[in-house]
Write a protein that holds these residues in place. Structure first.
Motif, PDB file in Angstrom:
ATOM      1  N   THR A  34      43.237  48.127  89.076  1.00 14.44           N
ATOM      2  CA  THR A  34      42.674  48.410  87.647  1.00 14.44           C
ATOM      3  C   THR A  34      42.405  47.281  87.292  1.00 14.44           C
ATOM      4  OG1 THR A  34      45.214  48.911  87.953  1.00 14.44           O
ATOM      5  CG2 THR A  34      44.597  47.781  85.845  1.00 14.44           C
ATOM      6  N   ILE A  35      42.268  46.203  87.365  1.00 18.74           N
ATOM      7  CA  ILE A  35      41.767  44.464  87.293  1.00 18.74           C
ATOM      8  C   ILE A  35      39.694  45.017  87.708  1.00 18.74           C
ATOM      9  CG2 ILE A  35      41.080  42.322  87.725  1.00 18.74           C
ATOM     10  CD1 ILE A  35      43.764  42.055  89.240  1.00 18.74           C
ATOM     11  N   LEU A  36      39.419  45.566  88.504  1.00 19.84           N
ATOM     12  CA  LEU A  36      37.606  45.380  89.266  1.00 19.84           C
ATOM     13  C   LEU A  36      37.647  47.285  87.135  1.00 19.84           C
ATOM     14  CD1 LEU A  36      36.155  45.743  89.992  1.00 19.84           C
ATOM     15  CD2 LEU A  36      35.734  47.774  92.050  1.00 19.84           C
ATOM     16  N   THR A  37      38.180  47.718  86.693  1.00 20.29           N
ATOM     17  CA  THR A  37      38.234  48.730  86.217  1.00 20.29           C
ATOM     18  C   THR A  37      37.935  47.900  84.930  1.00 20.29           C
ATOM     19  OG1 THR A  37      39.536  50.834  87.373  1.00 20.29           O
ATOM     20  CG2 THR A  37      38.314  50.942  85.279  1.00 20.29           C
ATOM     21  N   ILE A  38      38.816  47.248  84.591  1.00 17.47           N
ATOM     22  CA  ILE A  38      39.129  46.566  83.567  1.00 17.47           C
ATOM     23  C   ILE A  38      37.801  45.397  82.825  1.00 17.47           C
ATOM     24  CG2 ILE A  38      40.839  44.608  81.819  1.00 17.47           C
ATOM     25  CD1 ILE A  38      42.762  46.310  83.084  1.00 17.47           C
ATOM     26  N   GLY A  39      37.658  45.195  84.679  1.00 19.87           N
ATOM     27  CA  GLY A  39      36.336  43.694  84.648  1.00 19.87           C
ATOM     28  C   GLY A  39      35.169  44.870  83.798  1.00 19.87           C
ATOM     29  N   VAL A  41      34.500  47.682  82.270  1.00 20.71           N
ATOM     30  CA  VAL A  41      34.682  48.187  81.084  1.00 20.71           C
ATOM     31  C   VAL A  41      34.632  46.536  79.834  1.00 20.71           C
ATOM     32  CG1 VAL A  41      36.034  48.583  79.203  1.00 20.71           C
ATOM     33  CG2 VAL A  41      36.109  50.244  80.662  1.00 20.71           C
ATOM     34  N   MET A  42      35.090  45.636  80.135  1.00 19.36           N
ATOM     35  CA  MET A  42      34.623  44.592  79.346  1.00 19.36           C
ATOM     36  C   MET A  42      33.353  43.949  79.367  1.00 19.36           C
ATOM     37  SD  MET A  42      36.966  44.131  77.232  1.00 19.36           S
ATOM     38  CE  MET A  42      36.231  42.679  76.441  1.00 19.36           C
ATOM     39  N   LEU A  43      32.750  43.907  80.536  1.00 20.36           N
ATOM     40  CA  LEU A  43      31.418  43.349  81.133  1.00 20.36           C
ATOM     41  C   LEU A  43      30.296  43.964  80.176  1.00 20.36           C
ATOM     42  CD1 LEU A  43      29.935  41.293  82.860  1.00 20.36           C
ATOM     43  CD2 LEU A  43      29.190  43.743  84.068  1.00 20.36           C
ATOM     44  N   VAL A 291      40.459  42.136  67.383  1.00 22.20           N
ATOM     45  CA  VAL A 291      39.450  42.850  66.111  1.00 22.20           C
ATOM     46  C   VAL A 291      38.187  44.377  66.588  1.00 22.20           C
ATOM     47  CG1 VAL A 291      38.533  40.546  65.569  1.00 22.20           C
ATOM     48  CG2 VAL A 291      36.665  41.539  67.698  1.00 22.20           C
ATOM     49  N   GLY A 292      38.876  44.537  67.931  1.00 19.93           N
ATOM     50  CA  GLY A 292      39.047  46.030  68.355  1.00 19.93           C
ATOM     51  C   GLY A 292      37.211  46.118  69.405  1.00 19.93           C
ATOM     52  N   LEU A 293      37.846  46.949  70.598  1.00 19.29           N
ATOM     53  CA  LEU A 293      36.626  46.306  71.811  1.00 19.29           C
ATOM     54  C   LEU A 293      35.118  47.022  71.058  1.00 19.29           C
ATOM     55  CD1 LEU A 293      36.486  47.381  74.960  1.00 19.29           C
ATOM     56  CD2 LEU A 293      36.643  49.790  75.211  1.00 19.29           C
ATOM     57  N   PHE A 310      31.936  32.411  80.731  1.00 19.06           N
ATOM     58  CA  PHE A 310      33.058  32.623  79.455  1.00 19.06           C
ATOM     59  C   PHE A 310      33.275  34.331  78.731  1.00 19.06           C
ATOM     60  CE2 PHE A 310      31.655  28.836  79.409  1.00 19.06           C
ATOM     61  CZ  PHE A 310      32.253  27.914  78.735  1.00 19.06           C
ATOM     62  N   ILE A 311      33.348  35.268  79.837  1.00 19.19           N
ATOM     63  CA  ILE A 311      33.803  36.630  79.370  1.00 19.19           C
ATOM     64  C   ILE A 311      34.846  37.288  78.780  1.00 19.19           C
ATOM     65  CG2 ILE A 311      34.361  37.281  81.724  1.00 19.19           C
ATOM     66  CD1 ILE A 311      32.946  39.975  81.331  1.00 19.19           C
ATOM     67  N   PHE A 312      35.882  35.484  79.589  1.00 19.19           N
ATOM     68  CA  PHE A 312      37.172  36.148  78.721  1.00 19.19           C
ATOM     69  C   PHE A 312      37.202  35.415  77.772  1.00 19.19           C
ATOM     70  CE2 PHE A 312      41.479  34.252  78.672  1.00 19.19           C
ATOM     71  CZ  PHE A 312      42.019  35.055  78.538  1.00 19.19           C
ATOM     72  N   ALA A 313      36.691  35.293  76.814  1.00 25.13           N
ATOM     73  CA  ALA A 313      36.462  33.799  75.248  1.00 25.13           C
ATOM     74  C   ALA A 313      36.251  36.069  74.493  1.00 25.13           C
ATOM     75  CB  ALA A 313      34.898  33.568  74.941  1.00 25.13           C
ATOM     76  N   ILE A 314      35.464  37.175  75.245  1.00 24.43           N
ATOM     77  CA  ILE A 314      34.911  37.688  74.296  1.00 24.43           C
ATOM     78  C   ILE A 314      35.944  38.858  74.566  1.00 24.43           C
ATOM     79  CG2 ILE A 314      33.194  39.704  74.260  1.00 24.43           C
ATOM     80  CD1 ILE A 314      32.309  36.948  73.564  1.00 24.43           C
ATOM     81  N   VAL A 315      37.452  38.567  75.666  1.00 23.89           N
ATOM     82  CA  VAL A 315      38.003  39.836  76.259  1.00 23.89           C
ATOM     83  C   VAL A 315      39.239  39.303  74.879  1.00 23.89           C
ATOM     84  CG1 VAL A 315      40.086  40.198  77.729  1.00 23.89           C
ATOM     85  CG2 VAL A 315      37.149  39.704  78.980  1.00 23.89           C
ATOM     86  N   CYS A 316      39.705  38.013  75.415  1.00 19.11           N
ATOM     87  CA  CYS A 316      40.194  38.292  73.935  1.00 19.11           C
ATOM     88  C   CYS A 316      39.728  38.404  72.711  1.00 19.11           C
ATOM     89  CB  CYS A 316      40.637  36.076  73.698  1.00 19.11           C
ATOM     90  SG  CYS A 316      40.976  34.871  75.771  1.00 19.11           S
ATOM     91  N   GLU A 317      38.763  37.655  72.267  1.00 15.60           N
ATOM     92  CA  GLU A 317      38.704  38.323  70.681  1.00 15.60           C
ATOM     93  C   GLU A 317      38.465  39.723  70.420  1.00 15.60           C
ATOM     94  OE1 GLU A 317      34.404  38.158  67.533  1.00 15.60           O
ATOM     95  OE2 GLU A 317      34.367  37.508  69.140  1.00 15.60           O
TER      96      GLU A 317
END
Length: 414
Positions: A34-39, A41-43, A291-293, A310-317
């Motif tokens: 699950t964490i890998l899949t979300i990672g 997508v966010m990458l 603000v949406g994916l 700093f990918i987690f900053a984009i995750v939060c945004e």
């Protein structure tokens, strides 16, 4: 016919001792996937703008490479989980020595294109950049788990050390100074950990240095080093960190500038503070629900290399505070389940191995979040399963395979 069938039942096929038996822990496996899949997508969401400008229009450049490493890593994870983890004892010392050799070798290797000359963190193998520090993290965990299991009685007991040096010290002091085995073992682990961390620091890799020191402290705690020695080491560590914070000039120029920028929020806003400031803008603009994916603004060349640390900053945004907290809870559950697997392991080696690995993931996640939110200096530490990096991702997945291998023999309800 009946007698023939009985003979067949009495002679079952023998399994090789090398391959593990028993079922893996499904909750832990699902958390990893699950964490890998979300990672992944966010990458892709965080990197496509930067990839378009830096990789000649190929917006999926980082995603395609990370996906390839993820597929190979998952296959490796499943294969490692099938190996009886007891055999890893054979690699404890050789892997540690190999990691030291690679950490020395990388100091003489030229950095990849676009990286400052004094950053010797990668060994370039054709299209792949390989980081020896990723192997060093696991090498420390494996060595400590193996050695602490062997020396457990000496570490927790009150036996005197009978070496010539110890006997000489006792004679010269008239019996006032007595050296215990527990102290000698603690010194041995401290030397191994500090030596490894020192080699990583020579790469200009402050975050890797801190992580290895933290992993070492955790392993010493889990290995039941005497409380007085552990407290002594912890106090010395805190004193060293405080000395560096209040005297950043003691570090390399780049590291000292980052600590100064952390202490002084107005320091060099277009240089040392640029990435951190834009990270905070991204987190703040995300609000509760994001603000949406795919709709981040800060990833458009404001947050430098948003696919990395700093990918987690984009995750939060993009996903917002609430969903970001949900992702952090997944990490917490992963660490918790790994600790449960360790506590239920059939031997001390498996327990130390499983708990050391998941604590590494937890420590690295906590340090990354601390950097992204400006709670810690910008040391450039990756977020497990999210940040771009083939060596890091594959080593993480192989380590997850080790934990799954331990779970096959844990006293858990499968």
């Amino acid at each position: 016919m009946a007698s023939a069938s009985k003979k067949v039942k009495k002679a079952p096929k023998r399994r090789s001792d090398f391959w593990a038996v028993g079922k893996i822990d499904v909750p832990f496996l699902l958390l990893v996937i699950t964490i890998l899949t979300i990672g992944l997508v966010m990458l892709f969401s965080a990197s496509y703008t930067y990839a378009y400008y830096e990789r000649h229009g190929d917006s999926a450049f980082f995603f395609k490479r990370q996906l390839m490493f993820a597929i190979v890593g998952v296959i490796g994870m499943l294969l490692v989980s099938k190996v009886r983890y007891a055999y890893l004892r054979l690699f404890a010392v050789p892997l540690l020595i190999l990691s030291w050799l690679l950490l020395v070798l990388v100091l003489f290797m030229p950095p990849p294109p676009g990286v400052p000359r004094n950053f010797h963190r990668w060994i370039v193998l054709g299209p792949i950049n390989f980081q020896p520090s990723e192997i060093a993290k696991f090498a420390i965990i494996l060595f400590c788990a193996w050695s602490m299991e062997r020396n457990h009685r000496a570490m927790v007991g009150k036996s005197l050390n009978r070496s010539k040096i110890s006997e000489t010290i006792r004679e010269l002091s008239g019996g006032k100074i007595v050296v215990y085995d527990s102290f000698v073992k603690m010194c041995m682990y401290a030397i191994v950990i500090v030596l490894t961390a020192g080699l990583v620091y020579l790469e200009n890799h402050l975050s890797g240095t801190l992580l290895i020191l933290c992993i070492g402290l955790v392993m010493m705690y889990l290995g039941e080093v005497k409380k007085r020695w552990f407290i002594l080491v912890a106090v010395l560590g805190v004193a060293a960190v405080a000395l560096v914070i209040f005297n950043p000039q003691l570090l390399e120029k780049y590291a000292g500038a980052r600590i100064t920028a952390w202490l002084d929020k107005s320091y060099d806003p277009r240089g040392a503070r640029w990435q951190t400031n834009n990270s905070l803008y991204a987190i703040g603009s995300g609000g509760l629900f994001g603000v949406g994916l795919g709709n981040s603004k800060q990833k458009h060349l404001y947050v430098s290399e948003p696919q990395n640390d700093f990918i987690f900053a984009i995750v939060c945004e993009e996903l917002g505070f609430i969903r970001a907290i949900g992702i952090l809870l997944l990490y917490v559950l992963l660490v918790w389940r790994g600790v449960v697997i360790g506590l239920k392991a059939k031997d001390r080696f498996g327990a130390l191995l499983a708990m050391g690995i998941v604590f590494q993931v937890g420590l690295q996640t906590a340090l990354n979040i601390g950097v992204v939110t400006d709670a810690l200096p910008n040391t450039g530490i990756s977020l497990p399963f999210f940040s771009y990096g083939g060596t890091s991702l594959m080593m993480l997945l192989l380590e997850m395979g080790v934990v799954l291998g331990v779970s096959r023999y844990s006293r858990l309800e499968k």
